[in-house]
Design a protein around this motif. Structure first.
Motif, PDB file in Angstrom:
ATOM      1  N   GLN A 141      63.236 107.415  74.162  1.00  0.00           N
ATOM      2  CA  GLN A 141      62.689 107.137  75.491  1.00  0.00           C
ATOM      3  C   GLN A 141      63.094 108.220  76.494  1.00  0.00           C
ATOM      4  O   GLN A 141      62.679 108.146  77.656  1.00  0.00           O
ATOM      5  CB  GLN A 141      63.201 105.794  76.001  1.00  0.00           C
TER       6      GLN A 141
ATOM      7  N   PHE B 172      62.135  99.739  73.950  1.00  0.00           N
ATOM      8  CA  PHE B 172      62.599  98.591  74.741  1.00  0.00           C
ATOM      9  C   PHE B 172      64.005  98.763  75.296  1.00  0.00           C
ATOM     10  O   PHE B 172      64.689  97.785  75.592  1.00  0.00           O
ATOM     11  CB  PHE B 172      62.509  97.297  73.913  1.00  0.00           C
ATOM     12  N   GLY B 173      64.475  99.998  75.430  1.00  0.00           N
ATOM     13  CA  GLY B 173      65.811 100.247  75.984  1.00  0.00           C
ATOM     14  C   GLY B 173      66.797 100.712  74.929  1.00  0.00           C
ATOM     15  O   GLY B 173      67.802 101.342  75.249  1.00  0.00           O
TER      16      GLY B 173
ATOM     17  N   LEU C 185      67.083 104.790  74.835  1.00  0.00           N
ATOM     18  CA  LEU C 185      67.169 105.538  76.099  1.00  0.00           C
ATOM     19  C   LEU C 185      68.044 106.774  75.976  1.00  0.00           C
ATOM     20  O   LEU C 185      67.860 107.746  76.703  1.00  0.00           O
ATOM     21  CB  LEU C 185      67.743 104.646  77.200  1.00  0.00           C
TER      22      LEU C 185
ATOM     23  N   PRO D 128      70.785  98.569  76.982  1.00  0.00           N
ATOM     24  CA  PRO D 128      69.757  98.034  77.866  1.00  0.00           C
ATOM     25  C   PRO D 128      68.596  97.484  77.030  1.00  0.00           C
ATOM     26  O   PRO D 128      68.256  98.063  76.002  1.00  0.00           O
ATOM     27  CB  PRO D 128      69.299  99.255  78.662  1.00  0.00           C
ATOM     28  N   PHE D 129      68.051  96.378  77.448  1.00  0.00           N
ATOM     29  CA  PHE D 129      66.915  95.775  76.744  1.00  0.00           C
ATOM     30  C   PHE D 129      65.962  95.243  77.800  1.00  0.00           C
ATOM     31  O   PHE D 129      66.306  94.353  78.571  1.00  0.00           O
ATOM     32  CB  PHE D 129      67.408  94.655  75.835  1.00  0.00           C
ATOM     33  N   ARG D 130      64.783  95.777  77.839  1.00  0.00           N
ATOM     34  CA  ARG D 130      63.680  95.378  78.719  1.00  0.00           C
ATOM     35  C   ARG D 130      64.127  94.422  79.830  1.00  0.00           C
ATOM     36  O   ARG D 130      64.171  93.230  79.640  1.00  0.00           O
ATOM     37  CB  ARG D 130      62.561  94.762  77.880  1.00  0.00           C
ATOM     38  N   ALA D 131      64.442  94.999  80.977  1.00  0.00           N
ATOM     39  CA  ALA D 131      64.976  94.275  82.136  1.00  0.00           C
ATOM     40  C   ALA D 131      66.360  93.707  81.848  1.00  0.00           C
ATOM     41  O   ALA D 131      66.564  92.489  81.799  1.00  0.00           O
ATOM     42  CB  ALA D 131      64.038  93.173  82.597  1.00  0.00           C
ATOM     43  N   PRO D 132      67.328  94.621  81.664  1.00  0.00           N
ATOM     44  CA  PRO D 132      68.681  94.190  81.305  1.00  0.00           C
ATOM     45  C   PRO D 132      69.201  93.095  82.239  1.00  0.00           C
ATOM     46  O   PRO D 132      69.143  93.234  83.456  1.00  0.00           O
ATOM     47  CB  PRO D 132      69.511  95.468  81.455  1.00  0.00           C
TER      48      PRO D 132
ATOM     49  N   SER E  65      62.133 107.189  80.033  1.00  0.00           N
ATOM     50  CA  SER E  65      61.119 106.145  80.185  1.00  0.00           C
ATOM     51  C   SER E  65      61.809 104.792  80.084  1.00  0.00           C
ATOM     52  O   SER E  65      61.871 104.178  79.024  1.00  0.00           O
ATOM     53  CB  SER E  65      60.043 106.288  79.122  1.00  0.00           C
ATOM     54  N   GLY E  66      62.340 104.368  81.200  1.00  0.00           N
ATOM     55  CA  GLY E  66      63.041 103.088  81.257  1.00  0.00           C
ATOM     56  C   GLY E  66      62.969 102.561  82.671  1.00  0.00           C
ATOM     57  O   GLY E  66      62.479 103.242  83.585  1.00  0.00           O
ATOM     58  N   GLY E  67      63.453 101.355  82.843  1.00  0.00           N
ATOM     59  CA  GLY E  67      63.494 100.777  84.184  1.00  0.00           C
ATOM     60  C   GLY E  67      62.128 100.562  84.802  1.00  0.00           C
ATOM     61  O   GLY E  67      62.022 100.411  86.014  1.00  0.00           O
ATOM     62  N   SER E  68      61.085 100.585  83.988  1.00  0.00           N
ATOM     63  CA  SER E  68      59.704 100.456  84.481  1.00  0.00           C
ATOM     64  C   SER E  68      59.375 101.546  85.501  1.00  0.00           C
ATOM     65  O   SER E  68      58.561 101.341  86.395  1.00  0.00           O
ATOM     66  CB  SER E  68      59.452  99.070  85.108  1.00  0.00           C
TER      67      SER E  68
ATOM     68  N   GLU F 190      58.873  95.924  82.589  1.00  0.00           N
ATOM     69  CA  GLU F 190      59.902  94.892  82.561  1.00  0.00           C
ATOM     70  C   GLU F 190      59.494  93.611  83.288  1.00  0.00           C
ATOM     71  O   GLU F 190      59.726  92.511  82.776  1.00  0.00           O
ATOM     72  CB  GLU F 190      61.215  95.480  83.071  1.00  0.00           C
TER      73      GLU F 190
END
Ligand code: MOS
Length: 763
Positions: free
Chosen positions: A236, A267-268, A271, A373-377, A531-534, A725
């Motif tokens: 990511q 999905f995190g 990352l 981290p996992f999709r909206a930690p 590519s994380g945190g939306s 997320e």
């Protein structure tokens, strides 16, 4: 537009991230609403769709280089152990084995301060013991069985609350509580708030460990050419992998190139650089050949990260009319054997207007695979407790649970006091309620009858996701008028390739087919964040638009020069400049570039600054209808309505992909997904996709997606807030509340498996 360098911060995953960034000094006009745009917001299929569905897309796992070799990892079979002796002799004697690394023959590379790359102190089942490289994958696999390891088994602990006890086995010398103390937040006076309350509810909730399970396994291909290392990685964040691997190997980033091509989700869990990448790079350097390392599904279940569990206690007080007076929140989260954030209190701190809030949250080491981290930690956990407790409070007050949420709506960030750039949550509540038929719910809860009981529930959501600088994009025009747009972001399956092409097509008015998109390559592409945190679309899309608008200006001056007229005498449509005074005189984009011979027109776009003194958040609500079989305890989700304020939609098709994916993932979290460990042996029982239950197409409900927002003109020139997320945060809590509405008994532990449903009904 002139440039300046600023210090900028924005919310990324669990925290605010501060960075220096070069940004444009001025601001572009915001785009109008999507209904006035040609490509943006439309249903546009992915530009890489054919490659993906035809199987011709080359994923990291498919990458082939001549003289390729294959690496496999030996993982610790015990939850806690120390290696007494290790003998690789027999394995090395196997024909085709090229090298084996263990803690005995590998440089001591520190791995995030907690351990070494190969550490004789093994802290969970799945911890890395050795890595074998061989001519084929099968030989490497066989060699793993021939490595003789003598383990001293150590006492273990796999439960967060037990790990906090004085006499619990120590996983790190520093003790099991990470940082030695809880994370705390407080505002107002919580005790006074409860005194002022007319109703108080308190409940303890548990949210389980969830495994990411992206379709594509974690994998890398590494290749040294002299001092230079190229890493193909399923990641990511190409730039974070570059920096992480360079740091671990102590080499200059200029000698390291990271490439991510097609990717099947993260999905995190992807990352940052994985240990496996560094292990493969060391082996490759030793044997002087490229190495492919693919983590198998068992390794992914044990060692590639998870959504940490959370034992949560929440107490909420309100006035008779529903006005919140106090929230007190306590949690213990099991981070696994290495440090990772486990906080789940953020929804309680920020979702509703409440003057008195206190959180106290412990992150604890246990002998299990590290969290990531996992999709909206933290959020699905935190909203499960908060939204369940809000429902309990509503019942206590005799209020409609949706009305209670409306009552405590806030138009200001509860931490900073800053107003939001936009917040259309009330619209999401209204439109979502109408779409699900909120009036149809059982009142009181559980008042239905018969074997199958239906119920309707809802939950809300707040997330960051507005993104920010730094993010850059290059745009180049070719002589035939086609374009190439290049950015150091990555498409993790979300549609980044496609929206980048859409933006260039929108601004330059050239066909999408004429636009080539290059991303995921630190060797050629300018910096973008992970590519994380939306944040991907929210950060990258304004940079692409900036590059395209600059190109339009260059083209206009080029057209004026070739037609020998002033720029304001030009008009432009569909790739053609026309002299307003003589419409027979035209220049196409390729005419202009062509007349410039071998010169290539290029621009660099940059993401602008976020506005000062504003909070940027996305909001939403999801409504679920469920049907519970009171004989078997099975829950069927009938319908989910997702109503969100996520700023501008760039592509309706990929938006729906993300919403559906997030809702299905949330459904799995609500009903079936769970890492189960054996308390007697400390081993993971659910280490494959047969035992770890994930939703299949048979579980997918009717899904209705309502986006209540258009571009948020305050945040950027595209006005995107991000959706990845938000899509998953409220699903499980909405299902949980729907189950309560069906049965009239509350289940406080996820996932809602049939045994828990029957237990709640009949015990
Ligand atoms: Mo992050 S959990 O990769 O959006």
């Amino acid at each position: 537009m002139a440039r300046k360098i600023v210090r900028s911060s924005f919310f990324f995953e669990e925290d605010y991230k501060e960075q220096m960034a070069e940004v444009p000094e001025g601001k572009l006009q915001p785009w109008p609403d999507n209904n006035q745009l040609r490509y943006i917001g439309k249903e546009i299929t992915r530009i890489d769709g054919y490659e993906k569905v035809s199987g011709s897309a080359v994923y990291t796992m498919d990458k082939m280089i001549s003289r390729m070799t294959y690496a496999k990892t030996l993982r610790c079979p015990h939850p806690h152990a120390r290696i007494q002796a290790i003998d690789t002799g027999e394995a090395l004697g196997l024909d085709g084995v090229l090298a084996i690394h263990t803690y005995e023959n590998t440089p001591e590379i520190e791995w995030y301060g907690n351990s070494y790359l190969y550490d004789p102190h093994l802290r969970y089942e799945g911890d890395e013991v050795a890595c074998v490289v061989a001519e084929t994958e099968a030989i490497a696999e066989e060699a793993l069985d021939l490595i003789r390891v003598e383990y001293e088994e150590l006492p273990f602990v796999i439960n967060g609350e037990e790990a906090m006890q004085e006499d619990a086995p120590k996983i790190h010398d520093s003790g099991n509580v990470i940082r030695g103390e809880p994370s705390q937040y407080s505002r107002g006076d919580v005790e006074k708030g409860f005194e002022d309350a007319n109703a108080v509810v308190e409940g303890s909730y548990y949210a389980q460990v969830e495994i990411h399970n992206p379709t594509e396994p974690h994998c890398s291909v590494v290749n040294w050419e002299g001092e230079k290392l190229t890493v193909w990685d399923s990641t990511q964040g190409v730039y974070s992998v570059r920096d992480g691997v360079a740091g671990a190997l102590n080499m200059p980033t200029s000698k390291l190139r990271v490439i991510k091509e097609y990717m099947g989700g993260g999905f995190g869990s992807k990352l940052w650089e994985g240990k496996y990448t560094v292990m493969a790079a060391l082996l490759a350097r030793e044997i002087g050949r490229p190495v492919k390392i693919v983590v198998d599904r068992r390794g992914m279940h044990l060692a590639m990260g998870n959504r940490p569990d959370s034992q949560m206690t929440i107490r909420i007080g309100a006035k008779e009319d529903g006005t919140l007076t106090a929230i007190d929140y306590h949690s213990v989260g099991a981070a696994g054997a290495y440090s990772s954030g486990t906080g789940t209190g953020w929804p309680s701190v920020t979702m509703f207007k409440c003057p008195n809030v206190r959180t106290e949250e412990y992150s604890v080491f246990i002998n299990a695979g590290p969290g990531r981290p996992f999709r909206a930690p933290g959020r699905p956990q935190g909203h499960f407790s908060l939204d369940s407790a809000m429902d309990e409070l509503a019942e206590e007050l005799g209020m409609d649970p949706l009305e209670l949420r409306r009552k405590n709506f806030t138009d200001k960030d509860q931490v900073s006091g800053n107003p939001y750039t936009s917040n259309l949550l009330l619209d999401a509540y209204a439109q979502g309620a109408e779409a699900i038929g909120w009036d149809r719910r059982n009142d009181p809860a559980g008042s239905g009858s018969g074997r199958y009981r239906r119920g309707i529930g809802m939950a809300s959501q707040i997330w960051g996701g507005g993104g920010g600088p730094p993010a850059y994009a290059y745009l180049k025009l070719n002589r035939d008028g086609s374009a190439k747009v290049i950015a150091g972001t990555q498409d993790i399956g979300t549609g980044t390739y496609t929206f980048m092409a859409q933006i260039v097509a929108e601004v330059l008015e050239i066909p999408m087919d004429d636009i080539e998109v290059i991303l995921g390559d630190t060797g050629v592409a300018p910096y973008c964040g992970g590519s994380g945190g939306s944040t991907t679309a929210a950060s990258v899309s304004p940079a692409v638009r900036d590059a395209a608008e600059q190109m339009m200006q260059k083209l206009a001056s080029g057209a004026a020069a070739t037609l020998n007229i002033p720029e304001d005498q030009l008009q432009y449509a569909d790739g053609v400049f026309t002299d307003r005074n003589d419409d027979t005189r035209t220049r196409t984009v390729s005419d202009i570039v062509g007349e410039m011979h071998e010169q290539v027109l290029t621009t660099t776009g940059a993401r602008g600054e976020n506005p000062d003194k504003y909070a940027i958040n996305s909001f939403g609500a999801q409504f679920a209808e469920v049907e519970v079989d009171t004989l078997t305890g099975r829950i069927r989700v009938v319908k989910v309505v997702a109503a969100h304020d996520i700023g501008r939609v760039l592509n309706k098709t990929t938006l729906l992909n993300q919403m559906h994916g997030g809702i299905i993932q949330g459904l799995g979290y609500a009903l079936m997904e769970e890492r189960i460990m054996d308390r007697n042996t400390g081993k993971v029982l659910t280490d494959n996709l047969e035992k770890y239950k994930m939703p299949t197409v048979m579980d997918v409900p009717e899904i209705e997606v309502i986006i209540v927002s258009d571009g948020d003109s305050q945040i950027s020139n595209t006005g995107v807030k991000g959706v990845g997320e938000p899509a998953t945060i409220p699903t499980a809590p909405a299902i949980a509340n729907a189950v309560y509405n069906a049965l009239g008994v509350r289940i406080r532990s996820l996932p809602f498996t049939p045994d828990k449903v029957l237990d709640a009904l009949y015990s």
